[in-house]
Design a protein around this motif. Sequence first.
Motif, PDB file in Angstrom:
ATOM      1  N   ARG A 150       0.855  -1.302   0.016  1.00  0.00           N
ATOM      2  CA  ARG A 150       0.195   0.070  -0.093  1.00  0.00           C
ATOM      3  C   ARG A 150       0.783   1.162   0.042  1.00  0.00           C
ATOM      4  N   ARG A 151       0.409   2.476  -0.495  1.00  0.00           N
ATOM      5  CA  ARG A 151       0.959   3.734  -0.469  1.00  0.00           C
ATOM      6  C   ARG A 151       1.391   4.177   0.879  1.00  0.00           C
ATOM      7  N   TRP A 152       0.233   4.137   1.797  1.00  0.00           N
ATOM      8  CA  TRP A 152       0.067   4.288   3.171  1.00  0.00           C
ATOM      9  C   TRP A 152      -0.205   2.911   3.963  1.00  0.00           C
ATOM     10  N   TRP A 189       8.689   4.079   4.761  1.00  0.00           N
ATOM     11  CA  TRP A 189       7.456   4.656   4.997  1.00  0.00           C
ATOM     12  C   TRP A 189       7.780   5.643   5.987  1.00  0.00           C
ATOM     13  N   TYR A 190       8.462   5.163   7.128  1.00  0.00           N
ATOM     14  CA  TYR A 190       8.780   6.131   8.290  1.00  0.00           C
ATOM     15  C   TYR A 190       9.338   7.138   7.901  1.00  0.00           C
ATOM     16  N   ALA A 191      10.272   7.240   6.980  1.00  0.00           N
ATOM     17  CA  ALA A 191      10.919   8.112   6.690  1.00  0.00           C
ATOM     18  C   ALA A 191       9.962   9.131   5.957  1.00  0.00           C
ATOM     19  N   ARG A 192       9.128   8.685   5.130  1.00  0.00           N
ATOM     20  CA  ARG A 192       8.232   9.781   4.633  1.00  0.00           C
ATOM     21  C   ARG A 192       7.353  10.190   5.458  1.00  0.00           C
ATOM     22  N   ARG A 196       7.388  14.782   7.539  1.00  0.00           N
ATOM     23  CA  ARG A 196       6.313  15.793   7.304  1.00  0.00           C
ATOM     24  C   ARG A 196       6.662  17.028   8.522  1.00  0.00           C
ATOM     25  N   PRO A 197       6.008  18.183   7.894  1.00  0.00           N
ATOM     26  CA  PRO A 197       6.161  19.188   9.058  1.00  0.00           C
ATOM     27  C   PRO A 197       5.612  18.873  10.570  1.00  0.00           C
ATOM     28  N   ASP A 218      17.294  12.565  11.938  1.00  0.00           N
ATOM     29  CA  ASP A 218      17.858  12.459  10.636  1.00  0.00           C
ATOM     30  C   ASP A 218      16.657  12.140   9.526  1.00  0.00           C
ATOM     31  N   LEU A 219      16.257  13.147   8.548  1.00  0.00           N
ATOM     32  CA  LEU A 219      15.080  12.802   7.811  1.00  0.00           C
ATOM     33  C   LEU A 219      15.687  11.848   6.574  1.00  0.00           C
TER      34      LEU A 219
END
Length: 221
Positions: A150-152, A189-192, A196-197, A218-219
């Motif tokens: 899945r995307r999310w 997924w977690y990096a994405r 986020r702000p 670290d992003l």
Amino acid sequence: MQRLFHQKLSPFCRKVRLALAEKRIEVALVEEKFWERRIDFLRLNPAGQVPVLEIDGLVLSDSTAICEYLEETRPEPALLPQGAAARAEARRLAAYFDDKFHGEVTVNLLHERVTKRLMKSGYPDSSNIKLGLSAIRYHLDYIDWLSDHRRWLAGDTMTIADLSAAAQLSCLDYVGDVDWNRVPNAKNWYARIKSRPSFRSLLADSLPGFQVPAHYADLDF
């Protein structure tokens, strides 16, 4: 004034903080040592638990109830998808992370490594830590599978399921208990979501006496 009574490494407080930030709702953060059972705090929530949100002249407790209230009163941007089936799946996964993941992993790791120290309630129980480290592998594999299909986590859009999962994992990542290298899809997924702000304030959290892993904020980890 809109206030959120919270603890920095409470996954349920982090879930609410993420929801508030995604919906661009500004609140004052008030750190609450809930284990001290302060009378004024117990008047807000007799259960003596965080998070507690003061908003719209109301006092709300329980992260799920708070997030549902926010979704109904501030529907944009939506944290639940369109369609009954998709909404049920997002709620199912949010409950999965709030209940099963938290009970089998977070309680055994975060409570032993962090909460006991904050509460000054004894030393970590190594048997519980072993249980948590064993259980997290299964749950990470499930997140990895979801992220691959899945995307999310719940489907094509980011939902409360992603916030619930990320809230739990961010707390564990703070103490270095997540082996991201063995679950590349979950790591992506977690990096994405970490980029986020809404995540910025979480990544800026710190607790005296705890060494944060270099990759935590670290992003591009």
